[in-house]
Design a protein around this motif. Structure first.
Motif, mmCIF file in Angstrom:
data_model
loop_
_atom_site.group_PDB
_atom_site.id
_atom_site.type_symbol
_atom_site.label_atom_id
_atom_site.label_comp_id
_atom_site.label_asym_id
_atom_site.label_seq_id
_atom_site.Cartn_x
_atom_site.Cartn_y
_atom_site.Cartn_z
ATOM 1 N N ARG A 119 -95.373 -53.335 41.780
ATOM 2 C CA ARG A 119 -95.201 -52.958 40.370
ATOM 3 C C ARG A 119 -95.683 -51.518 40.147
ATOM 4 N N VAL A 124 -99.622 -62.329 48.539
ATOM 5 C CA VAL A 124 -98.432 -61.921 47.773
ATOM 6 C C VAL A 124 -98.750 -61.448 46.347
ATOM 7 N N LEU A 135 -97.442 -57.901 45.062
ATOM 8 C CA LEU A 135 -96.553 -57.767 43.905
ATOM 9 C C LEU A 135 -97.109 -56.748 42.914
ATOM 10 N N LEU A 155 -82.262 -69.810 47.282
ATOM 11 C CA LEU A 155 -82.633 -69.083 46.066
ATOM 12 C C LEU A 155 -84.044 -68.511 46.136
ATOM 13 N N HIS A 156 -84.702 -68.637 47.289
ATOM 14 C CA HIS A 156 -86.116 -68.272 47.388
ATOM 15 C C HIS A 156 -86.245 -66.844 47.898
ATOM 16 N N ASP A 157 -86.346 -65.896 46.971
ATOM 17 C CA ASP A 157 -86.125 -64.510 47.366
ATOM 18 C C ASP A 157 -87.372 -63.640 47.385
ATOM 19 N N ILE A 158 -88.541 -64.222 47.290
ATOM 20 C CA ILE A 158 -89.725 -63.367 47.163
ATOM 21 C C ILE A 158 -89.947 -62.525 48.422
ATOM 22 N N ASN A 185 -87.473 -59.751 48.507
ATOM 23 C CA ASN A 185 -87.809 -58.704 47.532
ATOM 24 C C ASN A 185 -88.929 -57.794 48.036
#
Lengths: 348, 249
Positions: B103, B95, B99, B136-139, B142
């Protein structure tokens, strides 16, 4: 290690022997993460979210793991957020049917300079609650049952305090800064762990979610292996490292830390995991939560228990915190299956 | 049929040789990169490296050279994300690396998106994405969104802790044919089923294809909840969404 002719043990003796890989009268059953379920909350009138914040309710709910389910340990910390709340994270305490969570989209730290363990860290209501709860449990059950505390490792605190994405990007962009942040955050792990030991914890779970679903095995070596070995020296009780997800690629490194036990996920096969750790540490696990404990019945649970026992897993239990909607009969199936398996062995 | 040596950029050649194992994927990537111009290969190589500064500079340069924005997106950015997705799926990268690539993608898209919006290029479809109620765990979500956007979808991100009504309202408001829901917690997984029931109650279930995912979610669970499809990672999420539209993944 199960040997014939071992005199009957108390649950506490059994778990502590299991953590030391010493002979036991039967394989210990324990969950080093959480045994709370909605059914158990109703049974003892100790519901979420209050049971995460009130020491008496926390103790009452935690004790059901022993009194109702028949596990050999009691684990009072149902979530992974008590320290983060004390560090100042924004919380979503949720309702009876969900675990409390840190609002990681609203991080409290942006840079390593921000990492400060507050002076009131151990007297904050959400850490003090755990410490007080362990004192209650120790007094009531301490002679018979292993009381396991929980102190979060710095990697997980990093997710909570920096936010998952910023923390993982920092780990790639600036390893030096990340190591410094971990060094500072580990003080929270040590302080909270020591406080629980002083309150009477027999062992500590250290969840540190460097999972294979997020980071590589090389990351574990680079950032956490030495720190986890340091925890073994600094926290004078058996430590149970918990990392969810795929971990076979880092299990050898984990075994080299000297940690007492590793709580492993069902994504890792019991025999393969046992082969990797080579009797250097204990393994605890790894009954699947979402597919088996939550969605299937006692027969499926029994099959997974037996797979672990056949592989020689030292302590049997769920892979992680139990889904809150899990049926009690699926949980009692675990100790029942362990006892049946040993009876069958003895009769042969 | 193109050959690996037809790709001028050494980094891209190495990436395909070292990390792409599936024969169809090897062929597809060679075909793609062999036909694109060297500057697009450079953009792709920088994105695969997670080098947002270089992607930023090269995208700007490509636009100054009058290269079409759509070509930069398809042949540079999206082509690179295809390789990133394969490396992530096959555990060559994890991950943090994804990420960094995301970016870099964002750095390029910052130039491309306004141009495409102004020129009226139509997205493949609109996808509504959100974490289920209480989560709430949105990785993971995303990452899916990043891959969907990179593959030409318009994504409306409802964020975390999304109620049934919020999902329903968003599908209605955007006339979205696809909804994606994610859950990381075993406690929140059942909310996928509740949301699907809410769509049935609202008489909207036939209007939208629903895909679900998240670490504890399985195909079996997705079927039980009444979802149309399950995706185990971001790459599958894109394939599922394209499958709904009968577009080749």
């Amino acid at each position: 290690m199960v040997k014939e002719q071992i005199k009957p043990m108390t649950s506490r003796e059994r778990v502590l022997a299991g953590l030391r890989r010493e002979p036991v009268d039967r394989t210990p059953v324990c969950n080093p993460t959480s045994v709370a379920t909605v059914e158990l909350m109703d049974l003892v009138d100790a519901h979420f979210p209050e049971a995460n914040r009130n020491p008496e309710m926390m103790a009452r709910l935690a004790a059901t793991g022993y009194t109702e389910i028949g596990f050999d340990s009691i684990m009072p910390v149902f979530s992974i957020i008590q320290e983060s709340s004390a560090l100042g994270c924004k919380m979503q305490w949720e309702q009876k049917d969900n675990w409390p969570t840190v609002r990681m989209r609203e991080p409290i730290w942006r840079d390593v300079e921000d990492v400060v363990i507050p002076n009131d860290f151990l007297t904050h209501p959400d850490t003090a609650c755990v410490i007080e709860c362990i004192k209650i449990l120790k007094k009531e059950y301490g002679d018979d049952v292993a009381i396991i505390g929980k102190t979060m490792g710095p990697w997980t605190l990093g997710y909570h305090c920096f936010g998952v994405e910023p923390f993982l990007l920092m780990s790639l962009d600036d390893p030096g800064k990340t190591k410094l942040a971990l060094e500072r955050m580990k003080e929270a792990t040590i302080q909270f762990g020591m406080a629980q030991i002083e309150a009477g914890a027999d062992a500590l779970t250290v969840p540190d979610h460097a999972t294979g679903d997020l980071v590589s095995g090389e990351y574990y070596d680079r950032y956490l292996k030495d720190m986890h070995a340091e925890f073994v020296d600094l926290l004078p009780v058996p430590l149970i490292l918990h990392i969810c997800g795929r971990t076979v690629d880092r299990m050898n490194s984990i075994a080299e830390t000297g940690i007492a036990a590793f709580h492993f996920d069902s994504k890792n096969k019991p025999q393969e995991s046992m082969d990797i750790i080579e009797d250097r540490i204990s393994l605890v696990g790894n009954i699947n939560n979402p597919e088996t404990l939550y969605a299937k019945g006692p027969d499926a649970v029994r099959d997974e228990v037996c797979a672990n026992l056949d592989a020689g897993v030292h302590m049997v239990g769920p892979e992680c915190a139990i889904p809150l909607q899990t049926a009690i009969e699926n949980l009692t199936a675990i100790p029942n299956a362990v006892k049946e398996w040993h009876s069958r062995r003895e009769s042969h | 049929m193109a050959d690996l040596q037809d790709i001028s950029n050494e980094k891209i050649r190495q990436e395909i040789e070292e990390f792409v194992e599936n024969p169809d994927e090897i062929e597809r990537n060679i075909e793609t990169f062999a036909r694109v111009r060297p500057l697009m290969q450079e953009i792709a190589a920088a994105l695969i490296e997670g080098d947002d500064g270089t992607v930023d500079a090269l995208t700007k340069q490509a636009l100054e050279d009058k290269i079409d924005a759509l070509e930069i997106m398809d042949d540079g950015l999206i082509a690179a994300m295809g390789v990133v997705g394969i490396k992530f799926r096959d555990n060559y990268i994890f991950v943090p690396e994804v990420l960094a690539c995301a970016r870099a993608m964002k750095a390029g898209m910052a130039y491309i998106e306004p141009i495409l919006s102004a020129s009226g290029v139509e997205p493949l479809a609109t996808v509504i994405m959100g974490m289920v109620k209480g989560d709430l765990h949105d990785i993971g979500k995303n990452l899916c969104i990043m891959m969907l956007r990179g593959s030409g979808f318009n994504v409306v991100d409802l964020g975390v802790d999304t109620s049934d009504d919020e999902f329903i309202d968003a599908v209605e408001e955007h006339s979205a044919p696809i909804l994606g829901m994610s859950a990381l917690l075993t406690t929140t997984m059942p909310n996928m089923g509740k949301t699907i029931e809410a769509f049935i109650d609202a008489d909207m279930r036939d209007d939208v294809k629903i895909m679900v995912g998240g670490a504890p979610v399985t195909q079996e669970f997705a079927d039980d909840m009444g979802a149309d499809a399950y995706g185990k990672d971001a790459l599958e999420c894109v394939a599922v969404a394209k499958g709904f539209l009968s577009v080749q993944a």
